[in-house]
Each structure stands twice: as C-alpha cells, then as structure tokens.
Design a protein around this motif. Sequence first.
Motif, PDB file in Angstrom:
ATOM      1  N   LEU A   1       0.872  -1.492  -0.155  1.00 44.77           N
ATOM      2  CA  LEU A   1      -0.286   0.338   0.015  1.00 44.77           C
ATOM      3  C   LEU A   1       0.378   1.225   0.026  1.00 44.77           C
ATOM      4  CD1 LEU A   1      -2.697  -1.580   2.768  1.00 44.77           C
ATOM      5  CD2 LEU A   1      -2.684  -1.289   0.077  1.00 44.77           C
ATOM      6  N   GLY A   2       1.869   1.367   0.007  1.00 45.88           N
ATOM      7  CA  GLY A   2       2.808   2.443   0.112  1.00 45.88           C
ATOM      8  C   GLY A   2       2.999   2.871   1.564  1.00 45.88           C
ATOM      9  N   ALA A   3       3.997   4.109   1.902  1.00 47.24           N
ATOM     10  CA  ALA A   3       4.153   4.370   2.935  1.00 47.24           C
ATOM     11  C   ALA A   3       2.763   5.324   3.768  1.00 47.24           C
ATOM     12  CB  ALA A   3       5.289   5.233   3.598  1.00 47.24           C
ATOM     13  N   LYS A   4       2.034   4.914   4.068  1.00 45.78           N
ATOM     14  CA  LYS A   4       0.619   5.204   4.692  1.00 45.78           C
ATOM     15  C   LYS A   4       0.590   5.355   5.901  1.00 45.78           C
ATOM     16  CE  LYS A   4      -2.329   4.826   0.487  1.00 45.78           C
ATOM     17  NZ  LYS A   4      -3.289   3.615   0.094  1.00 45.78           N
ATOM     18  N   THR A   5       0.160   6.377   6.630  1.00 47.40           N
ATOM     19  CA  THR A   5      -0.497   6.485   7.877  1.00 47.40           C
ATOM     20  C   THR A   5      -1.742   5.373   8.639  1.00 47.40           C
ATOM     21  OG1 THR A   5      -0.390   8.449   7.436  1.00 47.40           O
ATOM     22  CG2 THR A   5      -1.534   8.070   9.661  1.00 47.40           C
ATOM     23  N   MET A   6      -1.111   4.750   8.861  1.00 48.89           N
ATOM     24  CA  MET A   6      -2.177   3.329   9.069  1.00 48.89           C
ATOM     25  C   MET A   6      -1.954   2.458  10.359  1.00 48.89           C
ATOM     26  SD  MET A   6      -2.964   1.843   5.172  1.00 48.89           S
ATOM     27  CE  MET A   6      -4.527   2.129   4.620  1.00 48.89           C
ATOM     28  N   LEU A   7      -1.907   3.506  11.232  1.00 50.78           N
ATOM     29  CA  LEU A   7      -1.987   2.546  12.454  1.00 50.78           C
ATOM     30  C   LEU A   7      -2.748   2.339  13.670  1.00 50.78           C
ATOM     31  CD1 LEU A   7       0.260   1.651  14.910  1.00 50.78           C
ATOM     32  CD2 LEU A   7       0.163   4.700  15.734  1.00 50.78           C
ATOM     33  N   PHE A   8      -3.417   1.148  14.015  1.00 46.93           N
ATOM     34  CA  PHE A   8      -4.509   1.107  14.547  1.00 46.93           C
ATOM     35  C   PHE A   8      -4.678   0.798  15.605  1.00 46.93           C
ATOM     36  CE2 PHE A   8      -4.882   0.857   9.974  1.00 46.93           C
ATOM     37  CZ  PHE A   8      -6.356   1.650   9.200  1.00 46.93           C
ATOM     38  N   PRO A   9      -5.429   1.072  17.025  1.00 48.11           N
ATOM     39  CA  PRO A   9      -6.643   2.214  16.551  1.00 48.11           C
ATOM     40  C   PRO A   9      -5.964   3.466  16.017  1.00 48.11           C
ATOM     41  CG  PRO A   9      -6.298   0.891  18.713  1.00 48.11           C
ATOM     42  CD  PRO A   9      -5.520   0.691  17.815  1.00 48.11           C
ATOM     43  N   MET A  10      -6.065   4.580  16.305  1.00 52.11           N
ATOM     44  CA  MET A  10      -5.587   5.878  16.708  1.00 52.11           C
ATOM     45  C   MET A  10      -7.107   5.973  17.249  1.00 52.11           C
ATOM     46  SD  MET A  10      -3.996   8.413  14.494  1.00 52.11           S
ATOM     47  CE  MET A  10      -2.550   7.297  13.712  1.00 52.11           C
ATOM     48  N   PRO A  11      -5.974   7.156  18.602  1.00 53.43           N
ATOM     49  CA  PRO A  11      -7.174   7.569  19.426  1.00 53.43           C
ATOM     50  C   PRO A  11      -8.046   9.308  19.195  1.00 53.43           C
ATOM     51  CG  PRO A  11      -4.569   7.825  20.325  1.00 53.43           C
ATOM     52  CD  PRO A  11      -5.068   7.185  18.757  1.00 53.43           C
ATOM     53  N   VAL A  12      -8.671   8.957  19.626  1.00 48.76           N
ATOM     54  CA  VAL A  12      -9.271  11.049  18.576  1.00 48.76           C
ATOM     55  C   VAL A  12      -8.737  11.654  20.693  1.00 48.76           C
ATOM     56  CG1 VAL A  12     -10.982  12.266  18.273  1.00 48.76           C
ATOM     57  CG2 VAL A  12     -11.126   9.635  17.057  1.00 48.76           C
ATOM     58  N   LEU A  13      -7.928  12.182  19.652  1.00 45.62           N
ATOM     59  CA  LEU A  13      -7.331  13.144  20.903  1.00 45.62           C
ATOM     60  C   LEU A  13      -7.677  14.587  21.135  1.00 45.62           C
ATOM     61  CD1 LEU A  13      -3.699  12.068  21.082  1.00 45.62           C
ATOM     62  CD2 LEU A  13      -5.556  11.494  22.243  1.00 45.62           C
ATOM     63  N   ILE A  14      -8.725  15.044  21.953  1.00 42.70           N
ATOM     64  CA  ILE A  14      -9.563  16.350  22.202  1.00 42.70           C
ATOM     65  C   ILE A  14      -7.974  17.470  23.310  1.00 42.70           C
ATOM     66  CG2 ILE A  14     -11.002  18.135  22.451  1.00 42.70           C
ATOM     67  CD1 ILE A  14     -11.039  16.180  20.035  1.00 42.70           C
ATOM     68  N   LEU A  15      -7.598  17.958  22.555  1.00 42.48           N
ATOM     69  CA  LEU A  15      -6.809  19.320  23.262  1.00 42.48           C
ATOM     70  C   LEU A  15      -7.513  19.995  23.875  1.00 42.48           C
ATOM     71  CD1 LEU A  15      -4.832  17.249  21.688  1.00 42.48           C
ATOM     72  CD2 LEU A  15      -3.083  19.297  22.823  1.00 42.48           C
TER      73      LEU A  15
ATOM     74  N   GLU B   1     -15.675   2.915  17.176  1.00 39.87           N
ATOM     75  CA  GLU B   1     -16.365   2.358  18.564  1.00 39.87           C
ATOM     76  C   GLU B   1     -15.235   1.375  18.127  1.00 39.87           C
ATOM     77  OE1 GLU B   1     -19.487   1.226  21.702  1.00 39.87           O
ATOM     78  OE2 GLU B   1     -20.060   1.331  19.082  1.00 39.87           O
ATOM     79  N   LEU B   2     -14.804   1.165  19.568  1.00 40.45           N
ATOM     80  CA  LEU B   2     -13.432  -0.027  19.593  1.00 40.45           C
ATOM     81  C   LEU B   2     -14.538  -0.919  20.193  1.00 40.45           C
ATOM     82  CD1 LEU B   2     -10.706   1.849  22.076  1.00 40.45           C
ATOM     83  CD2 LEU B   2     -10.832   1.191  20.075  1.00 40.45           C
ATOM     84  N   GLY B   3     -13.666  -1.960  19.912  1.00 39.17           N
ATOM     85  CA  GLY B   3     -15.174  -3.239  20.129  1.00 39.17           C
ATOM     86  C   GLY B   3     -14.793  -4.298  21.613  1.00 39.17           C
ATOM     87  N   LYS B   4     -14.919  -5.336  21.920  1.00 43.82           N
ATOM     88  CA  LYS B   4     -15.254  -6.135  22.899  1.00 43.82           C
ATOM     89  C   LYS B   4     -14.214  -6.773  23.239  1.00 43.82           C
ATOM     90  CE  LYS B   4     -16.096 -10.019  20.420  1.00 43.82           C
ATOM     91  NZ  LYS B   4     -17.169 -11.908  20.530  1.00 43.82           N
ATOM     92  N   ARG B   5     -13.808  -6.522  24.202  1.00 45.20           N
ATOM     93  CA  ARG B   5     -12.801  -8.017  24.750  1.00 45.20           C
ATOM     94  C   ARG B   5     -12.695  -8.520  24.582  1.00 45.20           C
ATOM     95  NH1 ARG B   5     -10.175  -7.397  30.586  1.00 45.20           N
ATOM     96  NH2 ARG B   5      -8.898  -8.959  30.783  1.00 45.20           N
ATOM     97  N   VAL B   6     -11.925  -9.633  23.735  1.00 39.55           N
ATOM     98  CA  VAL B   6     -11.245 -10.460  22.927  1.00 39.55           C
ATOM     99  C   VAL B   6      -9.819 -11.022  23.807  1.00 39.55           C
ATOM    100  CG1 VAL B   6     -11.656  -9.880  21.033  1.00 39.55           C
ATOM    101  CG2 VAL B   6      -9.383  -9.779  21.781  1.00 39.55           C
ATOM    102  N   GLY B   7      -9.491 -10.868  24.518  1.00 40.79           N
ATOM    103  CA  GLY B   7      -8.366 -11.930  25.475  1.00 40.79           C
ATOM    104  C   GLY B   7      -7.806 -11.590  26.798  1.00 40.79           C
ATOM    105  N   ASN B   8      -6.380 -11.761  27.399  1.00 36.87           N
ATOM    106  CA  ASN B   8      -6.739 -11.420  28.947  1.00 36.87           C
ATOM    107  C   ASN B   8      -4.126 -10.759  28.768  1.00 36.87           C
ATOM    108  OD1 ASN B   8      -8.821 -11.485  30.333  1.00 36.87           O
ATOM    109  ND2 ASN B   8      -8.657 -13.898  29.867  1.00 36.87           N
ATOM    110  N   ALA B   9      -4.078  -9.784  28.722  1.00 37.03           N
ATOM    111  CA  ALA B   9      -2.828  -9.479  27.970  1.00 37.03           C
ATOM    112  C   ALA B   9      -2.170 -10.138  29.501  1.00 37.03           C
ATOM    113  CB  ALA B   9      -2.469  -7.812  28.656  1.00 37.03           C
ATOM    114  N   PHE B  10      -0.925 -10.109  28.787  1.00 37.74           N
ATOM    115  CA  PHE B  10       0.594 -10.967  30.233  1.00 37.74           C
ATOM    116  C   PHE B  10      -0.198 -12.260  30.687  1.00 37.74           C
ATOM    117  CE2 PHE B  10       0.368  -6.096  30.414  1.00 37.74           C
ATOM    118  CZ  PHE B  10       2.188  -6.517  30.078  1.00 37.74           C
TER     119      PHE B  10
END
Length: 183
Positions: free
Chosen positions: A4-18, A167-176
């Motif tokens: 796809l080439g060099a693109k801004t595709m980091l997911f998820p990307m938070p919607v930050l309100i400063l 919207e972020l989705g449901k829990r799918v696992g347990n970290a660590f």
Amino acid sequence: MKDLGAKTMLFPMPVLILGTYDKDGKADAMNAAWGGIADDNQVWVCMSKHKTTENLALTKEATIAFGTVETVKACDYVGIVSANKEADKIKKAGWTVTKSKNVNAPIFDQLPLTLECRLLKIVDDEKYLFQIVNVVADEKILGADGNVDLTKYHPITYDCAGHGYYELGKRVGNAFSDGKELA
C-alpha cells in the motif's frame, strides 16, 4: 499481501481532544488524531499551527481527552472549525468546561476521561511531548475496582485511510496471560 506504500495506518488511532486556554482565559478545543503514549507518564501529539498551539506557547499546559461514541459529532466539529474563526466554538460543540485542578487548562465535562498535562518539549515544530500530571475520570465509566471499564466507556478510533470514526470493540483476550498457553 498487497503493498500500500508509506501511509498513516496505525490502528487504533485515538481521537484526542486537546483543551487549552488563550491569553484571556477562554477555553479552546482541538481534535488531534495523531498521538499516543510516549512513556509511562508521557504522551505525544503531532500538530501543525493552530489556535491550540498558540495557546500552548503561552501556558505550556493542556488537557487531553478522548473522543467517544456519544460525542463523535462534537469531537469532529472541534477538529474542522478553528477558534480563530469561531468565537463560540465550545458552546456550539455543546460542551461545558470545568477548570482543571492541576494544570491551567479546561476539562470538557462531556468527555469522561481526561489527561491533565504539562508540555515538556516540541520536536520539529510539530511533535508535542507532554507529561501526564493526573488523570480525571467520570465515575460513570469506572468499574467496581476503580479503574476504567471499557463496557461503560466507549472511546472511538480514527481511520486515517478511510476518514471514519469507529467504536472500539469487545474484549477478546487477557494481556500477560493468554500467550502463556504457547510457552
């Protein structure tokens, strides 16, 4: 796989309100989608020149809140409308403001999770590094353990490629933990 080439595709990307105050103490909000964790008590946000960056040059402090499903229209609005052109930007977004107890910046009452931050440095005139001084959370998004409960809190993510909010989705696992099955 397709290149796809060099693109801004980091997911998820938070919607930050400063949130910042101007020289007269008037609150401003800006939607900045490019940012994330830099260290355990630091966040970075990439911004070009805006009213918010002018305010940061004066106060060196800001709040960083997160867009939610419930506030998606207002969050988009503060990203597409400049405070330099719209004097009643916060009011038109339908937001009310409470002054932070820890930094000289506004907390937007409709956004349930806010980082209170101090500006540490600016890199290349557009990468702003902040220290997290405190985190403020509305009790309605907290679980019985006092932590943020993602079944009660509905943050959104920005899709840079398709210009959508999700919207972020449901829990799918347990970290660590879940990976131990492969050890």
